[in-house]
Design an enzyme around this catalytic site. Structure first.
Site, short mmCIF file in Angstrom:
data_model
loop_
_atom_site.label_atom_id
_atom_site.label_comp_id
_atom_site.label_asym_id
_atom_site.label_seq_id
_atom_site.Cartn_x
_atom_site.Cartn_y
_atom_site.Cartn_z
CB ILE A 1 2.03 3.12 -5.11
CG1 ILE A 1 2.61 4.48 -5.52
CG2 ILE A 1 1.22 3.25 -3.84
CD1 ILE A 1 1.57 5.50 -5.89
CG HIS A 2 4.25 -3.19 -2.37
ND1 HIS A 2 3.99 -4.18 -3.29
CD2 HIS A 2 4.43 -3.82 -1.19
CE1 HIS A 2 4.04 -5.35 -2.68
NE2 HIS A 2 4.31 -5.15 -1.40
#
Length: 423
Positions: A397-398
């Site tokens: 998850i960026h």
């Protein structure tokens, strides 16, 4: 060889090596979000005993300069990495002219031709415009916002995507008057109960929603930085029209594939007529066997940076037999710390694996922001038998601190050091 060229936006914005996420996406967006959170923290701090009497205000120019300096350092880092790996970098626009041959045109119009055995297309997408009077002349998109040289002032955000709502949120958090014009529902395709709660949270922050309307015309009332614009909008449920005056109009109505004008039709690569995206098989291979594609231009695949990064790594391993060494620890630099110039060799991630039990993770350590929240999530995964391979296969998850565990690489020495240096 890497060919990389950015067509300037209608407002003239361009950027360096690194793609959307680094230059006009996740990284500058999260840093502006951090700026807004700091403003909220100032308000909250009074409840925790902090006393200050002088007026506190936000300086847009200082923020954008700091953010763009950080983005520039990332651009430089990628150039250095390519050099170190002996990858030729060419700042030119590539088009296929025949099988195994491309034409590269630089900013001066000079053309050079190259041939190769294999090609990987990773051209991504660009923001969509509305096709109404004044949209390209007077409106901006996310391509322009993060390097905008002046404070946008009272802003109309057109769209209800996560990009639209994220931008509306941090702009309001910086103290600006923000209106969001929604054609139908918030966050189409997402859980609608959650979407409406997001909307309610934004309203509490001061964001105004104008629902069931679409713009039909944008007029310039006054030039300036930012100037004044009049927006005429029409109801989606009848003949009603409304007008509003804003300093800035930000379009966030979706993105279009950048695969249409690179000569794919000359070599027979199939492109969806409806979406402009490229269908590929399970190994990212297009309809032409020597041409591969990764990233947002793929048909039916998630348009997310970590997905593209993972696909690129796996494709490289499949094509060229890259090594699959195990890794266990690394230092990392939270993106929130970059502009604040905090130490880049402080945060640390470490896992311990049982080599005789399928590399099952039996120890998990993290030193950095939100460590408790991150550990709680991974603790459940460890209870379920988390392995190093499962971590490697997980899409991060960026940009978050937790994603470092999905991208751990070989550590060359005990004196770990991240690539991006401090201020």
């Amino acid at each position: 060889m890497v060919l990389d060229f950015v067509d300037p936006s209608p407002r003239g914005t361009a950027w360096g090596l690194g793609g959307t996420c680094v230059n006009v996406g996740c990284i500058p967006k999260k840093l502006m979000h951090q700026a807004a959170l700091l403003g909220q923290a100032l308000i909250d701090s009074r409840k925790f005993g902090w006393e200050y009497s002088h007026q506190v205000k936000h300086n847009w120019e200082t923020m954008t300069e700091a953010i763009q300096n950080h983005v520039g350092s990332l651009n430089w880092g990628y150039r250095q990495a390519l050099r170190e790996k002996a990858v030729a970098y060419v700042n030119s626009y590539a088009e296929f002219v025949e099988h195994h041959k491309i034409k590269a045109t630089n900013g001066k119009g000079q053309e050079t031709y190259y041939t190769a055995a294999k090609f990987v297309i990773a051209t991504g997408e660009r923001p969509r415009y509305l096709g109404i009077q004044g949209d390209k002349e007077y409106c901006i998109t996310s391509d322009d916002l993060f390097s905008l040289p002046y404070c946008p002032g009272a802003t109309l955000v057109v769209g209800a995507s996560y990009v639209a709502l994220e931008c509306a949120g941090f702009l309001a958090g910086l103290g600006l008057a923000v209106t969001v014009m929604v054609r139908s529902v918030l966050l189409r395709g997402f859980d609608q109960e959650m979407a409406e709660r997001v909307g309610a949270s934004l309203q509490q922050l001061g964001v105004r929603f104008l629902r069931k309307f679409v713009p039909v015309e944008v007029q310039q009332l006054e030039k300036g930085s930012p100037g004044r614009l009049k927006v005429v909008a029409k109801s989606t449920e009848g003949a009603e029209t409304v007008e509003g005056v804003y300093n800035t109009v930000l379009l966030a109505v979706g993105r279009d594939s950048s695969a249409r004008n690179i000569g794919l039709e000359k070599i027979g690569v199939r492109v969806s007529e409806k979406t402009g995206r490229i269908p590929v098989n399970d190994v990212e291979q297009t309809s032409v066997p020597y041409v591969y594609a990764v990233g947002d231009i793929l048909e039916g695949r998630p348009a997310l940076t970590p997905v593209a990064v993972q696909a690129g790594k796996l494709l490289a391993r499949r094509l060229f037999g890259g090594r699959l060494e195990k890794v266990y620890h690394t230092l990392f630099w939270p993106v929130e710390w970059t502009v604040a110039c905090r130490d880049n060799n402080t945060c640390y991630a470490k896992i311990i694996c049982n080599k005789f039990d399928n590399d099952r993770v039996i120890g998990f350590h993290i030193l950095g922001p939100n460590a408790g929240e991150i550990t709680q999530g991974f603790a459940a995964a460890m209870k379920c038998g988390l392995t190093k391979q499962l971590l490697d296969d997980t899409i991060g998850i960026h940009p978050t601190c937790g994603e470092v565990f999905t991208t751990l690489e070989v550590t060359k020495s005990a004196g770990l050091d991240v690539a991006q240096k401090g201020c």
